[in-house]
Scaffold this active site. Structure first.
Site, PDB file in Angstrom:
ATOM      1  N   GLY A  53       0.776  -1.243   0.000  1.00  0.00           N
ATOM      2  CA  GLY A  53       0.000   0.000   0.000  1.00  0.00           C
ATOM      3  C   GLY A  53       0.803   1.285   0.000  1.00  0.00           C
ATOM      4  O   GLY A  53       0.347   2.299  -0.512  1.00  0.00           O
ATOM      5  N   ASP A 109       1.071   3.382   4.473  1.00  0.00           N
ATOM      6  CA  ASP A 109      -0.126   3.989   3.880  1.00  0.00           C
ATOM      7  C   ASP A 109      -1.146   4.333   4.959  1.00  0.00           C
ATOM      8  O   ASP A 109      -1.697   5.425   4.988  1.00  0.00           O
ATOM      9  CB  ASP A 109      -0.749   3.063   2.821  1.00  0.00           C
ATOM     10  CG  ASP A 109      -0.959   1.632   3.325  1.00  0.00           C
ATOM     11  OD1 ASP A 109      -0.542   1.299   4.458  1.00  0.00           O
ATOM     12  OD2 ASP A 109      -1.553   0.833   2.573  1.00  0.00           O
ATOM     13  N   ASP A 112      -4.074   1.214  11.293  1.00  0.00           N
ATOM     14  CA  ASP A 112      -5.407   0.825  11.755  1.00  0.00           C
ATOM     15  C   ASP A 112      -5.267   0.338  13.197  1.00  0.00           C
ATOM     16  O   ASP A 112      -5.260   1.145  14.133  1.00  0.00           O
ATOM     17  CB  ASP A 112      -5.907  -0.263  10.789  1.00  0.00           C
ATOM     18  CG  ASP A 112      -7.334  -0.684  11.049  1.00  0.00           C
ATOM     19  OD1 ASP A 112      -7.599  -1.260  12.106  1.00  0.00           O
ATOM     20  OD2 ASP A 112      -8.201  -0.457  10.195  1.00  0.00           O
ATOM     21  N   LYS A 140      -6.205   5.714  11.754  1.00  0.00           N
ATOM     22  CA  LYS A 140      -7.562   5.552  12.301  1.00  0.00           C
ATOM     23  C   LYS A 140      -7.438   5.510  13.821  1.00  0.00           C
ATOM     24  O   LYS A 140      -7.324   4.421  14.411  1.00  0.00           O
ATOM     25  CB  LYS A 140      -8.186   4.240  11.811  1.00  0.00           C
ATOM     26  CG  LYS A 140      -8.480   4.178  10.327  1.00  0.00           C
ATOM     27  CD  LYS A 140      -9.128   2.834   9.995  1.00  0.00           C
ATOM     28  CE  LYS A 140      -9.301   2.617   8.513  1.00  0.00           C
ATOM     29  NZ  LYS A 140      -9.650   1.224   8.172  1.00  0.00           N
ATOM     30  N   VAL A 162     -11.003   2.244   3.529  1.00  0.00           N
ATOM     31  CA  VAL A 162     -10.693   3.208   2.472  1.00  0.00           C
ATOM     32  C   VAL A 162      -9.868   2.560   1.364  1.00  0.00           C
ATOM     33  O   VAL A 162      -9.111   1.613   1.612  1.00  0.00           O
ATOM     34  CB  VAL A 162      -9.969   4.452   3.047  1.00  0.00           C
ATOM     35  CG1 VAL A 162     -10.915   5.284   3.895  1.00  0.00           C
ATOM     36  CG2 VAL A 162      -8.734   4.074   3.840  1.00  0.00           C
ATOM     37  N   ASP A 168      -5.797  -0.817  -1.348  1.00  0.00           N
ATOM     38  CA  ASP A 168      -6.497  -1.748  -2.230  1.00  0.00           C
ATOM     39  C   ASP A 168      -7.906  -2.090  -1.771  1.00  0.00           C
ATOM     40  O   ASP A 168      -8.251  -1.975  -0.605  1.00  0.00           O
ATOM     41  CB  ASP A 168      -5.717  -3.057  -2.333  1.00  0.00           C
ATOM     42  CG  ASP A 168      -5.870  -3.909  -1.073  1.00  0.00           C
ATOM     43  OD1 ASP A 168      -5.607  -3.395   0.021  1.00  0.00           O
ATOM     44  OD2 ASP A 168      -6.284  -5.076  -1.192  1.00  0.00           O
ATOM     45  N   ARG A 174      -5.813   0.326  -6.441  1.00  0.00           N
ATOM     46  CA  ARG A 174      -4.677   1.078  -5.893  1.00  0.00           C
ATOM     47  C   ARG A 174      -4.341   2.275  -6.769  1.00  0.00           C
ATOM     48  O   ARG A 174      -3.708   3.223  -6.324  1.00  0.00           O
ATOM     49  CB  ARG A 174      -3.436   0.181  -5.799  1.00  0.00           C
ATOM     50  CG  ARG A 174      -3.580  -0.993  -4.832  1.00  0.00           C
ATOM     51  CD  ARG A 174      -2.237  -1.685  -4.676  1.00  0.00           C
ATOM     52  NE  ARG A 174      -2.339  -2.999  -4.071  1.00  0.00           N
ATOM     53  CZ  ARG A 174      -2.366  -3.247  -2.761  1.00  0.00           C
ATOM     54  NH1 ARG A 174      -2.322  -2.249  -1.908  1.00  0.00           N
ATOM     55  NH2 ARG A 174      -2.445  -4.475  -2.305  1.00  0.00           N
TER      56      ARG A 174
HETATM   57  P1  5GP Z   1      -2.780  -2.444  11.161  1.00  0.00           P
HETATM   58  O1  5GP Z   1      -1.684  -3.439  11.425  1.00  0.00           O
HETATM   59  O2  5GP Z   1      -2.446  -1.063  11.668  1.00  0.00           O
HETATM   60  O3  5GP Z   1      -4.105  -2.938  11.710  1.00  0.00           O
HETATM   61  O4  5GP Z   1      -3.018  -2.401   9.617  1.00  0.00           O
HETATM   62  C1  5GP Z   1      -2.141  -1.810   8.738  1.00  0.00           C
HETATM   63  C2  5GP Z   1      -2.336  -2.331   7.328  1.00  0.00           C
HETATM   64  O5  5GP Z   1      -3.667  -2.802   7.112  1.00  0.00           O
HETATM   65  C3  5GP Z   1      -2.135  -1.234   6.331  1.00  0.00           C
HETATM   66  O6  5GP Z   1      -0.803  -1.113   5.948  1.00  0.00           O
HETATM   67  C4  5GP Z   1      -3.053  -1.663   5.197  1.00  0.00           C
HETATM   68  O7  5GP Z   1      -2.370  -2.552   4.346  1.00  0.00           O
HETATM   69  C5  5GP Z   1      -4.173  -2.407   5.865  1.00  0.00           C
HETATM   70  N1  5GP Z   1      -5.360  -1.540   6.088  1.00  0.00           N
HETATM   71  C6  5GP Z   1      -5.807  -1.046   7.269  1.00  0.00           C
HETATM   72  N2  5GP Z   1      -6.912  -0.303   7.101  1.00  0.00           N
HETATM   73  C7  5GP Z   1      -7.173  -0.312   5.780  1.00  0.00           C
HETATM   74  C8  5GP Z   1      -8.194   0.319   4.975  1.00  0.00           C
HETATM   75  O8  5GP Z   1      -9.101   1.031   5.430  1.00  0.00           O
HETATM   76  N3  5GP Z   1      -8.107   0.087   3.632  1.00  0.00           N
HETATM   77  C9  5GP Z   1      -7.123  -0.685   3.066  1.00  0.00           C
HETATM   78  N4  5GP Z   1      -7.152  -0.838   1.740  1.00  0.00           N
HETATM   79  N5  5GP Z   1      -6.154  -1.287   3.791  1.00  0.00           N
HETATM   80  C10 5GP Z   1      -6.179  -1.091   5.138  1.00  0.00           C
END
Ligand code: 5GP
Length: 183
Positions: A53, A109, A112, A140, A162, A168, A174
């Site tokens: 991403g 990118d 979350d 987020k 998103v 994606d 993308r």
């Molecule tokens: P985390 O480990 O912080 O939960 O997630 C990070 C990864 O989850 C990001 O690098 C991304 O690849 C994916 N991700 C988290 N939220 C979203 C979203 O709303 N849309 C997309 N396309 N990918 C997300």
């Protein structure tokens, strides 16, 4: 040959709602670039893009940081094609650069749960970089599960899935220039 996008078929589905326009993204990246410039102008940092991403954000960000810098990429997986973190993270492509004693900025990118950042922080700290900072285009805050040391944040957004600008929808979309949320 005339080269423009006007005659190409629209690829934004009806259930995508515009969240952050291309113009707004680009303006914010200019600001983030100058913050990083001010913090790193006496260093030669390595920016590490987190695949897949983060590649478009990294490409635009480095062109707004007018100093000598290196780039590298790491690929980790936590979501697969799902929309929630499994919390089980694997390295799919390791770093190539030697980051020991180097100033490092990880470029994500979106943050979350924050589990990916936590994983990267643990993994990269073991190489003893001189500085380890984290930049993300999107965050987020309501989903963050851990206290995340984010140094540069483009936009705080609500808890919505998103897509676009590198992010994606089951590996597609993308290449959209703006960021949309999926309804
Ligand atoms: P985390 O480990 O912080 O939960 O997630 C990070 C990864 O989850 C990001 O690098 C991304 O690849 C994916 N991700 C988290 N939220 C979203 C979203 O709303 N849309 C997309 N396309 N990918 C997300």
């Amino acid at each position: 040959m005339a080269a423009d996008l006007i005659n190409q078929k629209e690829i934004v589905p009806e259930n995508y709602k515009l969240l952050i326009s291309e113009e707004t993204i680009q303006k914010r990246i200019v600001e983030m670039g100058s913050e990083i410039y001010n913090d790193f102008k006496d260093d030669k940092p390595i920016l590490i893009g987190v695949l897949n991403g983060g590649f478009i954000f990294l490409a635009d960000l480095i062109r707004n940081i007018n100093i000598d810098l290196e780039i590298d990429f790491i690929r980790i997986s936590s979501y697969g094609d799902a929309r929630e973190s499994t919390g089980h993270i694997k390295v799919l492509k390791p770093l190539s650069a030697d980051i020991t004693d180097r100033p490092v900025i990880v470029v994500e990118d979106i943050v979350d749960s924050g589990l990916s950042i936590e994983f990267l922080e643990n993994m990269l700290s073991a190489f003893n970089p001189k500085i380890l900072k984290f930049a993300t285009l999107l965050n987020k805050p309501s989903k963050n599960q851990i206290d995340i040391p984010l140094d540069y944040i483009g936009f705080d957004i609500e808890d919505k899935y998103v897509v676009g600008y590198g992010l994606d929808d089951t590996q597609f979309k993308r290449n959209l220039r703006s960021i949309y949320h999926v309804e």
